[in-house]
Design a protein around this motif. Structure first.
Motif, PDB file in Angstrom:
ATOM      1  N   GLU A  70      24.684   2.989  28.595  1.00 51.22           N
ATOM      2  CA  GLU A  70      24.261   3.855  29.699  1.00 51.22           C
ATOM      3  C   GLU A  70      24.742   5.293  29.480  1.00 51.22           C
ATOM      4  OE1 GLU A  70      26.344   0.416  31.856  1.00 51.22           O
ATOM      5  OE2 GLU A  70      26.010   0.941  29.731  1.00 51.22           O
ATOM      6  N   ARG A  71      25.949   5.423  28.955  1.00 53.57           N
ATOM      7  CA  ARG A  71      26.491   6.756  28.717  1.00 53.57           C
ATOM      8  C   ARG A  71      25.738   7.459  27.585  1.00 53.57           C
ATOM      9  NH1 ARG A  71      32.603   7.721  26.463  1.00 53.57           N
ATOM     10  NH2 ARG A  71      32.180   9.647  25.346  1.00 53.57           N
ATOM     11  N   LEU A  72      25.411   6.708  26.522  1.00 54.43           N
ATOM     12  CA  LEU A  72      24.660   7.296  25.423  1.00 54.43           C
ATOM     13  C   LEU A  72      23.306   7.803  25.904  1.00 54.43           C
ATOM     14  CD1 LEU A  72      25.329   4.754  22.524  1.00 54.43           C
ATOM     15  CD2 LEU A  72      26.471   6.933  22.944  1.00 54.43           C
ATOM     16  N   VAL A  73      22.639   7.017  26.748  1.00 57.58           N
ATOM     17  CA  VAL A  73      21.341   7.418  27.294  1.00 57.58           C
ATOM     18  C   VAL A  73      21.488   8.673  28.136  1.00 57.58           C
ATOM     19  CG1 VAL A  73      19.483   6.739  28.869  1.00 57.58           C
ATOM     20  CG2 VAL A  73      20.384   5.083  27.223  1.00 57.58           C
ATOM     21  N   ARG A  74      22.497   8.696  28.992  1.00 60.07           N
ATOM     22  CA  ARG A  74      22.702   9.839  29.891  1.00 60.07           C
ATOM     23  C   ARG A  74      23.034  11.107  29.104  1.00 60.07           C
ATOM     24  NH1 ARG A  74      26.319   7.672  32.523  1.00 60.07           N
ATOM     25  NH2 ARG A  74      28.183   8.652  31.644  1.00 60.07           N
ATOM     26  N   GLU A  75      23.925  10.995  28.125  1.00 58.39           N
ATOM     27  CA  GLU A  75      24.346  12.179  27.377  1.00 58.39           C
ATOM     28  C   GLU A  75      23.196  12.787  26.574  1.00 58.39           C
ATOM     29  OE1 GLU A  75      27.582  10.888  24.961  1.00 58.39           O
ATOM     30  OE2 GLU A  75      29.072  11.023  26.577  1.00 58.39           O
ATOM     31  N   ALA A  76      22.249  11.950  26.142  1.00 61.32           N
ATOM     32  CA  ALA A  76      21.135  12.443  25.337  1.00 61.32           C
ATOM     33  C   ALA A  76      19.961  12.903  26.194  1.00 61.32           C
ATOM     34  CB  ALA A  76      20.673  11.356  24.374  1.00 61.32           C
ATOM     35  N   GLY A  77      20.056  12.744  27.513  1.00 59.52           N
ATOM     36  CA  GLY A  77      18.938  13.102  28.383  1.00 59.52           C
ATOM     37  C   GLY A  77      17.728  12.219  28.146  1.00 59.52           C
ATOM     38  N   ALA A  78      17.953  10.967  27.756  1.00 65.26           N
ATOM     39  CA  ALA A  78      16.865  10.038  27.453  1.00 65.26           C
ATOM     40  C   ALA A  78      16.399   9.330  28.722  1.00 65.26           C
ATOM     41  CB  ALA A  78      17.324   9.029  26.413  1.00 65.26           C
ATOM     42  N   ILE A  79      15.233   8.679  28.629  1.00 67.79           N
ATOM     43  CA  ILE A  79      14.690   7.961  29.785  1.00 67.79           C
ATOM     44  C   ILE A  79      14.956   6.459  29.685  1.00 67.79           C
ATOM     45  CG2 ILE A  79      12.925   9.661  30.346  1.00 67.79           C
ATOM     46  CD1 ILE A  79      10.928   8.090  28.716  1.00 67.79           C
ATOM     47  N   ALA A  80      15.366   5.984  28.520  1.00 68.50           N
ATOM     48  CA  ALA A  80      15.705   4.574  28.332  1.00 68.50           C
ATOM     49  C   ALA A  80      16.384   4.438  26.974  1.00 68.50           C
ATOM     50  CB  ALA A  80      14.462   3.684  28.406  1.00 68.50           C
ATOM     51  N   GLY A  81      16.974   3.280  26.740  1.00 73.79           N
ATOM     52  CA  GLY A  81      17.634   3.054  25.467  1.00 73.79           C
ATOM     53  C   GLY A  81      17.822   1.574  25.195  1.00 73.79           C
ATOM     54  N   ILE A  82      17.884   1.239  23.918  1.00 73.35           N
ATOM     55  CA  ILE A  82      18.135  -0.138  23.504  1.00 73.35           C
ATOM     56  C   ILE A  82      19.165  -0.143  22.382  1.00 73.35           C
ATOM     57  CG2 ILE A  82      15.817  -0.949  24.114  1.00 73.35           C
ATOM     58  CD1 ILE A  82      15.234  -0.875  21.031  1.00 73.35           C
ATOM     59  N   SER A  83      19.797  -1.284  22.173  1.00 73.68           N
ATOM     60  CA  SER A  83      20.643  -1.441  20.997  1.00 73.68           C
ATOM     61  C   SER A  83      19.756  -1.368  19.763  1.00 73.68           C
ATOM     62  CB  SER A  83      21.380  -2.782  21.059  1.00 73.68           C
ATOM     63  OG  SER A  83      20.490  -3.838  21.399  1.00 73.68           O
ATOM     64  N   GLY A  84      20.334  -0.921  18.639  1.00 76.41           N
ATOM     65  CA  GLY A  84      19.507  -0.613  17.483  1.00 76.41           C
ATOM     66  C   GLY A  84      19.638  -1.565  16.321  1.00 76.41           C
ATOM     67  N   GLY A  85      20.158  -1.068  15.189  1.00 78.07           N
ATOM     68  CA  GLY A  85      20.213  -1.843  13.960  1.00 78.07           C
ATOM     69  C   GLY A  85      21.522  -2.575  13.780  1.00 78.07           C
ATOM     70  N   PHE A  86      21.607  -3.299  12.679  1.00 76.14           N
ATOM     71  CA  PHE A  86      22.790  -4.101  12.381  1.00 76.14           C
ATOM     72  C   PHE A  86      23.978  -3.229  11.997  1.00 76.14           C
ATOM     73  CE2 PHE A  86      19.282  -6.972  10.788  1.00 76.14           C
ATOM     74  CZ  PHE A  86      19.280  -7.793  11.899  1.00 76.14           C
ATOM     75  N   THR A  87      25.161  -3.704  12.337  1.00 78.94           N
ATOM     76  CA  THR A  87      26.406  -3.122  11.855  1.00 78.94           C
ATOM     77  C   THR A  87      27.243  -4.246  11.242  1.00 78.94           C
ATOM     78  OG1 THR A  87      27.659  -3.442  13.904  1.00 78.94           O
ATOM     79  CG2 THR A  87      26.332  -1.429  13.727  1.00 78.94           C
ATOM     80  N   LEU A  88      28.393  -3.877  10.712  1.00 76.14           N
ATOM     81  CA  LEU A  88      29.278  -4.878  10.110  1.00 76.14           C
ATOM     82  C   LEU A  88      30.146  -5.593  11.141  1.00 76.14           C
ATOM     83  CD1 LEU A  88      30.538  -3.026   6.896  1.00 76.14           C
ATOM     84  CD2 LEU A  88      28.905  -4.916   7.024  1.00 76.14           C
ATOM     85  N   SER A 117      25.085   1.147  17.457  1.00 74.23           N
ATOM     86  CA  SER A 117      23.801   1.687  17.018  1.00 74.23           C
ATOM     87  C   SER A 117      22.807   1.559  18.151  1.00 74.23           C
ATOM     88  CB  SER A 117      23.312   0.916  15.784  1.00 74.23           C
ATOM     89  OG  SER A 117      22.008   1.309  15.427  1.00 74.23           O
ATOM     90  N   ALA A 118      22.095   2.637  18.459  1.00 70.87           N
ATOM     91  CA  ALA A 118      21.164   2.630  19.583  1.00 70.87           C
ATOM     92  C   ALA A 118      19.924   3.442  19.257  1.00 70.87           C
ATOM     93  CB  ALA A 118      21.819   3.168  20.851  1.00 70.87           C
ATOM     94  N   VAL A 119      18.826   3.085  19.885  1.00 68.24           N
ATOM     95  CA  VAL A 119      17.583   3.840  19.813  1.00 68.24           C
ATOM     96  C   VAL A 119      17.261   4.307  21.229  1.00 68.24           C
ATOM     97  CG1 VAL A 119      15.127   3.799  19.242  1.00 68.24           C
ATOM     98  CG2 VAL A 119      16.756   2.482  17.867  1.00 68.24           C
ATOM     99  N   LEU A 120      17.211   5.613  21.420  1.00 72.80           N
ATOM    100  CA  LEU A 120      16.946   6.179  22.732  1.00 72.80           C
ATOM    101  C   LEU A 120      15.524   6.708  22.781  1.00 72.80           C
ATOM    102  CD1 LEU A 120      20.297   8.176  23.185  1.00 72.80           C
ATOM    103  CD2 LEU A 120      19.847   5.729  23.546  1.00 72.80           C
ATOM    104  N   LEU A 121      14.904   6.627  23.964  1.00 71.47           N
ATOM    105  CA  LEU A 121      13.544   7.108  24.168  1.00 71.47           C
ATOM    106  C   LEU A 121      13.574   8.391  24.955  1.00 71.47           C
ATOM    107  CD1 LEU A 121      13.168   4.048  23.476  1.00 71.47           C
ATOM    108  CD2 LEU A 121      11.156   4.094  24.953  1.00 71.47           C
ATOM    109  N   ARG A 122      12.923   9.398  24.390  1.00 73.80           N
ATOM    110  CA  ARG A 122      12.784  10.677  25.067  1.00 73.80           C
ATOM    111  C   ARG A 122      11.322  10.885  25.441  1.00 73.80           C
ATOM    112  NH1 ARG A 122      16.551  14.404  21.100  1.00 73.80           N
ATOM    113  NH2 ARG A 122      18.504  14.193  22.262  1.00 73.80           N
ATOM    114  N   PRO A 123      11.042  11.660  26.485  1.00 73.55           N
ATOM    115  CA  PRO A 123       9.645  11.904  26.845  1.00 73.55           C
ATOM    116  C   PRO A 123       8.897  12.583  25.699  1.00 73.55           C
ATOM    117  CG  PRO A 123      11.149  12.663  28.568  1.00 73.55           C
ATOM    118  CD  PRO A 123      11.980  12.334  27.385  1.00 73.55           C
ATOM    119  N   ALA A 124       7.598  12.353  25.624  1.00 75.82           N
ATOM    120  CA  ALA A 124       6.789  12.969  24.558  1.00 75.82           C
ATOM    121  C   ALA A 124       6.783  14.480  24.697  1.00 75.82           C
ATOM    122  CB  ALA A 124       5.376  12.418  24.630  1.00 75.82           C
TER     123      ALA A 124
END
Length: 413
Positions: free
Chosen positions: A107-125, A406-413
């Motif tokens: 939630e913090r990552l989404v808020r700090e980036a000004g995104a409209i939504a976010g999901i967990s992303g790729g693999f880590t160790l 790791s996260a993928v955030l969505l920003r408006p077009a």
């Protein structure tokens, strides 16, 4: 009768696993996951229930922002209880984030980036039990591309979600064709895990080829992320999450390039600004094809070990995060909850592929799931986090969740 078969299988398999020394912890986890999930399917099975695909086709979408829709699908299905969150984005821009801090809520990552939504992303160790220094549990596995900069190279040939000049794409990206720049000199990788390729040009070797790079007359550089960790003539140990770059005999290195710890820059053979690797591919162009783990470098020798060393041969019902693209270019993200006996049993990769097709996707891939799965919409987590088995949900606490690195955030077009 099925319950008795499950009980016999659990006891027999557990006896076999505990009688061996190799990978007992992960194999026991896989067995418990498998029997827990299918026991829930048996308990909740009723005649005439809709399939998960029928459920998502009837999803009630609501608009949460311009170009972004969200839906929650919950209830009993022919495959057990289901709890799934869906995001459908039209023309979004992606923003890939990676943090090494241990406690950064999505939630913090989404808020700090000004995104409209976010999901967990790729693999880590984070799930590996044998991390070797200088690797860290938060290190990404595979490609991580942020704002046009390769933060982690595509060591492994795996499915990637990309955002570039042509819009969103889901493609398999690997090390061949990758440009490696070291001390001002650029090398283009021409071969992979092939000793015969060394004479032709720069080649790389990963743990899929063994524990060491080949003996040869030229220079070898062990690369981990954006740094060299060792340089020598001839063979070098291959980092578990890295690779060894070999140069043909006669190609010399400057003193700066021979220095361990030197910075390495990478260039992809295709134009893209954001990207994250995970895999495997679930839906190919032209329809759902076979899920080919070996073709995407999922082997017991490289992380993550979830698929290649799965005790149940891919039949586990687990929490999943998957992404797909429709024919019109819309991005579909699906957070599939699991390991919840009453509300969500999870899905296999094959069932995830069917679900993506039911949502109209013509390309689709798997992202990091399990207890790393997370989806944030309108500033809050909408899925059921906590991917470990929970016998007492009242005892669960957000601090017990695995952090999202790791996260993928969505920003408006």
């Amino acid at each position: 009768p099925e319950a008795r078969i499950l009980r016999v299988a659990l006891l027999a398999c557990m006896s076999e696993v505990l009688g061996q020394r190799e990978r007992r912890r992960s194999r026991v986890r896989d067995l418990i996951d498998f029997h827990y999930g299918y026991a829930a399917v048996l308990l909740h099975r009723r005649p005439g229930l809709p399939s998960p695909c029928d459920r998502v086709r009837q999803a009630r979408w609501r608009t949460v922002a311009t170009g972004l829709e969200h839906a929650t699908v919950a209830g009993h299905t022919s495959l057990g209880p289901m709890h799934v969150n869906l995001l459908r984005a039209h023309g979004p821009r992606l923003h890939v984030v990676h943090r090494h801090e241990a406690a950064v809520p999505l939630e913090r990552l989404v808020r700090e980036a000004g995104a409209i939504a976010g999901i967990s992303g790729g693999f880590t160790l984070s799930s590996a039990m044998d991390i070797e220094a200088p690797s860290d549990h938060a290190d990404p596995v595979g490609l991580l591309l942020r704002d046009g900069e390769v933060c982690s190279p595509p060591v492994l040939r795996r499915a990637c979600l990309l955002d570039g000049p042509r819009g969103l794409e889901i493609e398999i990206v690997g090390p061949v064709g990758l440009r490696v720049e070291l001390a001002g000199v650029s090398y283009t990788i021409e071969g992979c895990d092939d000793e015969a390729a060394i004479a032709r040009g720069p080649a790389v070797f990963r743990r899929t080829a063994g524990s060491h790079g080949p003996a040869h007359d030229g220079w070898s550089l062990a690369l981990l992320g954006t740094r060299t960790i060792a340089v020598a003539r001839g063979a070098l140990p291959i980092p578990k999450a890295g690779m060894v770059l070999t140069l043909p005999a006669g190609v010399e290195l400057s003193a700066d390039a021979r220095r361990a710890g030197a910075r390495v820059r990478y260039g992809l053979p295709r134009a893209a600004q954001q990207g994250v690797a995970a895999g495997p591919m679930l839906v190919h162009a032209g329809g759902r094809g076979p899920i080919d783990l070996l073709a995407e470098d999922f082997s017991p020798a490289v992380p993550p070990y979830t698929f290649a060393a799965d005790e149940t041969a891919g039949q586990n019902l687990l929490p999943r995060m998957v992404a797909g693209l429709t024919a019109s270019g819309a991005l579909v993200l699906v957070a599939i909850d699991g390991r919840d006996f009453a509300r969500a049993v999870g899905m296999t990769l094959a069932q995830c592929a069917e679900l993506l097709e039911a949502l109209g996707c013509v390309r689709g891939m798997n992202l990091d799931g399990g207890d790393s799965k997370r989806m944030v919409v309108e500033g809050r987590v909408v899925d059921l986090p906590g991917g470990q088995l929970e016998w007492d949900r009242s005892a669960s606490h957000p601090s017990a969740m695995r952090p999202v690195y790791s996260a993928v955030l969505l920003r408006p077009a």
